[in-house]
Design a protein around this motif. Sequence first.
Motif, short mmCIF file in Angstrom:
data_model
loop_
_atom_site.label_atom_id
_atom_site.label_comp_id
_atom_site.label_asym_id
_atom_site.label_seq_id
_atom_site.Cartn_x
_atom_site.Cartn_y
_atom_site.Cartn_z
N SER A 188 45.09 36.38 43.95
CA SER A 188 44.91 34.93 44.21
C SER A 188 45.27 34.03 42.87
O SER A 188 45.58 32.90 43.22
N GLY A 189 45.42 34.36 41.87
CA GLY A 189 45.89 33.65 40.71
C GLY A 189 44.86 32.84 40.22
O GLY A 189 45.00 31.86 39.44
N ALA A 190 43.57 33.03 40.54
CA ALA A 190 42.50 32.26 40.06
C ALA A 190 41.31 33.14 40.07
O ALA A 190 41.11 34.14 40.35
N HIS A 191 40.36 32.40 39.34
CA HIS A 191 38.87 32.74 39.37
C HIS A 191 38.34 32.68 40.79
O HIS A 191 38.62 31.62 41.48
N LEU A 192 37.99 33.81 41.22
CA LEU A 192 37.56 33.92 42.61
C LEU A 192 36.64 32.80 43.31
O LEU A 192 36.31 32.57 44.38
N GLY A 193 35.74 32.22 42.32
CA GLY A 193 34.91 31.11 42.69
C GLY A 193 35.49 30.17 42.95
O GLY A 193 34.81 28.88 43.61
N GLU A 194 36.86 29.87 42.73
CA GLU A 194 37.51 28.40 42.96
C GLU A 194 38.49 28.81 44.10
O GLU A 194 39.09 27.83 44.70
N VAL A 195 38.57 29.94 44.71
CA VAL A 195 39.38 30.13 46.02
C VAL A 195 38.78 29.82 47.13
O VAL A 195 37.72 30.12 47.39
N PRO A 196 39.55 28.96 47.85
CA PRO A 196 39.05 28.41 49.16
C PRO A 196 38.67 29.72 50.17
O PRO A 196 39.23 30.79 50.09
N ASP A 228 41.13 31.56 52.11
CA ASP A 228 41.96 32.21 51.57
C ASP A 228 41.29 33.48 51.01
O ASP A 228 42.08 34.63 51.04
N LEU A 229 40.16 33.34 50.66
CA LEU A 229 39.25 34.47 50.29
C LEU A 229 39.12 35.51 51.44
O LEU A 229 39.31 36.86 51.39
N HIS A 230 38.93 35.05 52.70
CA HIS A 230 38.79 35.73 54.01
C HIS A 230 40.25 36.64 54.28
O HIS A 230 40.02 37.64 54.62
N ASP A 231 41.50 35.89 53.85
CA ASP A 231 42.65 36.40 54.21
C ASP A 231 42.92 37.61 53.03
O ASP A 231 43.24 38.67 53.59
N LEU A 232 42.41 37.21 51.76
CA LEU A 232 42.45 38.33 50.93
C LEU A 232 41.82 39.53 50.96
O LEU A 232 42.19 40.75 51.01
N LEU A 233 40.27 39.45 51.50
CA LEU A 233 39.87 40.26 51.98
C LEU A 233 40.25 41.18 53.16
O LEU A 233 40.41 42.42 53.20
N GLY A 256 38.40 46.23 41.33
CA GLY A 256 38.74 45.27 42.77
C GLY A 256 38.79 44.12 42.38
O GLY A 256 39.45 43.21 42.92
N LEU A 257 37.89 43.38 41.62
CA LEU A 257 37.65 42.15 41.06
C LEU A 257 38.82 41.67 40.59
O LEU A 257 39.58 40.64 40.69
N THR A 258 39.41 42.73 39.47
CA THR A 258 40.73 42.33 38.74
C THR A 258 41.68 42.04 39.65
O THR A 258 42.54 41.23 39.46
N GLU A 259 41.85 42.95 40.60
CA GLU A 259 43.09 42.95 41.35
C GLU A 259 43.05 41.84 42.54
O GLU A 259 44.02 41.21 42.66
N LEU A 260 41.79 41.36 42.72
CA LEU A 260 41.76 40.07 43.69
C LEU A 260 42.02 38.98 42.86
O LEU A 260 42.85 37.94 43.27
N ARG A 261 41.65 38.87 41.70
CA ARG A 261 42.22 37.82 40.85
C ARG A 261 43.40 37.46 40.43
O ARG A 261 43.97 36.52 40.62
N LEU A 262 44.24 38.99 40.20
CA LEU A 262 45.62 38.68 40.20
C LEU A 262 46.24 38.36 41.24
O LEU A 262 47.31 37.62 41.12
#
Lengths: 522, 173
Positions: free
Chosen positions: B71-79, B82-87, B63-69
């Motif tokens: 978002s194109g970034a380390h998830l700790g740096e995603v606003p 944007d994380l909310h929308d991804l989830l 799940g983390l790998t897919e989310l990183r792909l």
Amino acid sequence: MTRYELTDDDVALIIGSGPGGATLALQLVRQGKKVVMLEAGPWVSNEDFVNDERKAFDQLTWKDPRLATGTWSLASDFPGSPAWMGKVVGGTATFWTGLTPRFKAHEFRPRSVYGQVSDAALADWPIDLQELEPYYDASEIAMGTSHRHGRPPLPANNNYKVLANGAARLGYEHYATGPYATNVEPYDGRPGTLQDGFCQQGDKSRAKWSPLVSEIPKALATGLLELRTNSQAVQITLGTDGRADGVVYSDVDGVLHRQSARVVAMAGNAIETPRLLLTSATNGHPDGLANSSGQLGRNYMRHTTGVVYAEFPDEVHMYRGEPMAGIVNDESRHDPSRGFVGGYYMESIAQGLPSFSTFMTPHGWGPEFTSKIEAYTRTAGMWICGEDMPRETNRVTLSSSLKDHLGLPAPEVHYDDHPNDIAMRDHAYTQGEKLFRAVGAVRTTRAPGMPSGHNLGTARMSASSADGVVNSFGQAHDIPNLFISDGSIFTSGAAANPTLTIMALVLRQAEYLMEQARVGVL
Amino acid sequence: MTSDDRPSRDGRSDPGEVAELVSLARTLYPHPGLPDAPYQRTVEQILARASVEPALWHLLRDGLTELRLASGAHLGEVPATDLHDLLTAREETRFFATLRDLVAWHLYDDHEVWAAVGYPGASFEHGGYRDRGFNDLAWLPEPRIEESDAPFVEIGSLTVTPENAAAQTRSNA
């Protein structure tokens, strides 16, 4: 403690130590009868209860595998937890909340009063309110229920103040802090409540009635009860005469034993009772013991429920005090003009933060959810407890795939909401919201039903052996020395919280059983 | 091997991954007033469980790998938005459901969260609330606690008529 030989065929064997089993045990030993009681769970003393929702859940709950199927919300919200039951001495009453309304007269005659309801298996009880009233009195006295027989009312806690004021402003009249089976002042050797909450975690103070603090120790004190804990019944055996002659059970190490018995009483709650009777199928009873009617496991009821949580501008602190010490009766009437038959109670409910976060919006997340969590101390709660429709297709069956730790088939509990249940719940949610808005609620949340504490109907009582599993005394139509002593025997659910009625029915059963023994039939 | 790149105690997660899960936990259950510590403890408990449940570990990893792909970034740096929308876009996945339920389970059992919300937990040890405010709500009038003596309608509408009035049976013996 007294020990009976496994071969002693003069004992009455009771399966389950909850309100039904414990009440029967106490009545029998008081009459000089020998009783062996099997309890699947351990003895947990009041001082070992924990004021922590998660730890207490682990300590007291029946967590064996189960499956919920059907259209009810539990099948999607908590598919592994159709019910919340105790696996501990005292049974589910170890963590019950304590409201003890009686049935109303017409609730024993739902088929006659409500008429034909399609897709429902409504039937009248073979017993009426008048017959049960003396046993209701005795049950209230045994529990020390508030508002009854000279017991004082509970004082108003904060959650009740909100509920009662809202009820009054809505024009309701019949609200009070009980009847509620917790001591306000010392009674029966137990103290008055500390208003410490955590009723559903075992009640450390012993102010709340449960078999653990009353019937069980009283029965043990006679020297005639042997209580075997961590002992799970796996089969009721029959003799060549077709009568029950013993019970096979698994001890704490998983070793099987067989206890002989003169009489067997099953009090394992409306999921485990039919499960054991189904598991005990044998020659002559291929569909399960006492199931010639085909009704065993059917007509599972669990009350129409839901919670309305309401957020206020000011503090409530619902977790303080007795968690369910408030009831509004006005909607418990039968009034078909509301669009459904039967009625419902509106009852105070308080939960600690962990449970609130789990049940307020199951699987909720995001900023709206967390804003409700942050409003926790400004939140009041009201639980809906209404009559649901018995249906033959709502039933407990043995799973073909899921097994418990002993390798026995786990129970599957199938429940489809009846249109009447849905109409009642919608009405109750709406009235609950109005009630709280009337005293200034700024936001309300409709929470769905939680894993069922009220489990009823799966071995229903009937006048004719063709229509049900037991007669009005809880005696199996097919096996005269097999009794059922729990909520399984309810013919219908009524609106009332069921424990008081379970106890009253069992007190009546005990008298009958003693009379049958006296005349030599048992 | 320095202490910074040493695998954490379960041998599988790394500090970067912990930070990503903390961001996800905060996005799932945002409490602006809460520091990172309770979220951190929540993630540690989830990872401890994953370390003995391979299926869970795989689920989280994938799940983390897919989310990183995505978002194109380390998830700790995603606003956070944007994380909310991804989830939200993954609400129906098993990864999302599992992570959500585990975060809620542990986060709301954390005593620092209880304190922040105002839930005090155990009361018996403090004598309950009998003398500590079980009835201190003062913004509403004191209600009646006894049952009403008015007739109770058991069958019919709330309006009391001679036909439907049945006095509530009550035994005060």
